[in-house]
Design an enzyme around this catalytic site. Structure first.
Site, mmCIF file in Angstrom:
data_model
loop_
_atom_site.group_PDB
_atom_site.id
_atom_site.type_symbol
_atom_site.label_atom_id
_atom_site.label_comp_id
_atom_site.label_asym_id
_atom_site.label_seq_id
_atom_site.Cartn_x
_atom_site.Cartn_y
_atom_site.Cartn_z
ATOM 1 C CG ASP A 321 -0.080 -0.031 2.534
ATOM 2 O OD1 ASP A 321 0.781 -0.922 2.627
ATOM 3 O OD2 ASP A 321 -0.276 0.822 3.417
ATOM 4 C CD GLU A 322 -1.131 4.699 2.881
ATOM 5 O OE1 GLU A 322 -2.046 5.486 3.129
ATOM 6 O OE2 GLU A 322 -0.403 4.206 3.771
#
Ligand code: TNX
Length: 509
Positions: A321-322
């Site tokens: 993620d991210e």
């Protein structure tokens, strides 16, 4: 109600099984209007008992003995016990009940718990606990009578994956705190605990071939506290404790972003070749492993190999993620290669929804948290989806603007909002057959121990447990909130802190 009826109810205890407050709500309950009373003669008989079945019976005895003082013993038997006892047995193959379902048949003479598998018996034990008065959960001696309404419950889950996530990276949680959480998950028939073991602020699992990850990278946390980490022995102890409660531990090593603790520990993992500083803030998206360096893949291989060796569960979570500091052209081949590494160590891959931008391997599962379009890309590749939409299922979101702890970047999530949604209809393109289950993540930027975490976890967790277990057609907030109101004193008896939300009329005793 006539006075005599009130008195007779007081004297006889519960009289309607279907009016009992059980969470998650059982699939089918038929009441027969009488009650079973525990006495100091009551014991738990195990029929054809394997070691596992005996352990489940002992688990029940260990929960009930301290408060009731009844001294329930677990005894083997090959016939039906005499009146006044509990019988626990694996049944003939009952295909509707599946691997986790159970049947509880209660007469005024006997409590009979049957299931295809020990996991089902274990879930049935939780129902028995919830059928007794809340004070049964106390660890000190309590007054009886101990009675259970008669009838039959047949019960089994909608989803095979019913989980919670605990972020032990932003703030470290001690082994005992993790065990308390596992006990709570088991009580609501959840079966997965995902541990977020690494992030920018700390590395929490011992990796023997890269010791500085914990020696250096584990020594702080958000706000600059002392952090901490689990030795492999401690991790194995958590795994075993969870297994005894039919809960699978899924470890997560977040990459290629959320890796500052590793980058601070080993200069060679950085693009610059220089180690970063340890980090105690809460911003995300600034760190990345050097995806072009071969040493990075040696590192990932070592970490996954050591973790896979102590993880009996089928999944390793790779985060993903991210990764705002990793160019998409680098992210895609990185995640593809990491999937191969996980598979080479005999495990399946779980990852946050961004991983659907890569080429998913055949058993990779996409955890939908932020972007439905990513999860849909996963479905289009034939992947299953784990439902954790931040606007509904993030336990770290505040209840409202007055909440003591929590964040609100995704939403305010009151107890009703946490309950009132259906994973199978939330995103039209993601259908029930695409979904393996639901998971409620607790990110720990704002909470540093289980007491504080309790405020965010409870009572919302109970709703997530019911969403995962009970058919959507049987779920209704108005009816649920009445049942939930009775769990305040249960949580109190279990010494669990919770947020006494105003949308629930908590029963006082
Ligand atoms: C987003 S959810 C994150 C986490 C934060 C969380 C706070 C996800 C996959 N990434 O790094 O802790 O928001 O709610």
């Amino acid at each position: 109600m006539a006075l005599t009826a009130i008195f007779s109810q007081m004297a006889c205890g519960p009289s309607s099984l279907s009016k009992e407050n059980i969470i998650p709500k059982p699939v089918s309950t038929v009441s027969t209007g009488d009650s079973f009373g525990f006495t100091d003669q009551t014991d738990i008989y195990v029929q054809g008992g394997s070691y596992e079945v005996n352990q489940v019976a002992q688990f029940l005895a260990d929960r009930l003995n301290p408060s009731t003082g009844l001294g329930l013993d677990v005894k083997p038997t090959d016939q039906n016990p005499v009146s006044g006892n509990i019988l626990i047995a694996l049944s003939e193959n009952d295909s509707i009940l599946g691997d986790e379902g159970y049947q509880l048949t209660i007469t005024n003479e006997m409590i009979k718990l049957t299931a295809n598998k020990a996991a089902g018996l274990f879930h049935g034990v939780q129902t028995i606990r919830q059928l007794l008065p809340a004070r049964v959960e106390s660890t000190s001696a309590q007054k009886g009578p101990w009675k259970i309404a008669t009838g039959t419950i047949r019960d089994y889950p909608v989803y095979g994956y019913r989980g919670a996530m605990l972020d032990v990276a932003r703030h470290f949680f001690e082994v005992e705190e993790v065990k308390s959480y596992i006990d709570q998950l088991a009580y609501y028939k959840m079966n997965v605990l995902h541990l977020h073991l690494s992030d920018d602020q700390g590395w929490r699992i011992e990796i023997k071939s890269w010791p500085r990850l914990t020696e250096f990278g584990g020594k702080t946390e958000v706000g600059g506290g002392v952090g901490g980490f689990y030795t492999q022995e401690q991790y194995s102890d958590i795994v075993k404790y969870a297994q005894q409660r039919y809960i699978t531990i899924i470890p997560e090593i977040d990459m290629p972003g959320h890796t500052n603790a590793a980058l601070a520990s080993y200069p060679e993992l950085n693009l610059s070749g220089k180690a970063t500083e340890l980090y105690t803030g809460v911003e995300v998206g600034f760190s990345s492993l050097a995806t072009h360096k071969e040493v990075t893949y040696q590192f990932v291989d070592d970490v996954i190999r050591e973790l896979a060796a102590i993880t009996p569960g089928p999944y390793i979570h790779i985060g993903g993620d991210e990764s705002h500091s990793t160019a998409i052209e680098d992210y895609i081949p990185f995640v593809n290669r990491v999937q191969d590494i996980v598979i080479s160590h005999g495990k399946k891959v779980l990852g946050w929804d961004e991983i659907a931008l890569t080429t998913l391997k055949s058993n990779t599962v996409v955890q939908y948290w932020a972007k439905a379009e990513n999860a849909i890309k996963g479905v289009q590749q034939g992947a299953k989806v784990l439902m954790s939409p931040a606007t509904k299922a993030y336990i770290d979101m505040q209840y409202d603007s007055l909440s003591t702890y929590g964040l609100h970047w995704a939403a305010y999530i009151e107890v009703d909002k946490a309950y009132n949604w259906d994973p199978a209809t939330l995103v039209p393109e993601i259908k029930q057959e695409n979904i393996i289950g639901i998971e409620a993540p607790l990110w720990s930027e704002t909470v540093s121990n289980f007491q504080e975490a309790g405020y965010l976890i409870f009572p919302r967790l109970l709703g997530y447990a019911e969403i995962g277990w009970t058919p959507a057609s049987m779920r209704n907030w108005k009816e649920y909130k009445v049942r939930l109101a009775h769990f305040g004193e249960r949580m109190q008896a279990m010494n669990v802190s919770y947020y006494p939300s105003k949308v629930v009329k908590w029963e006082k005793y």
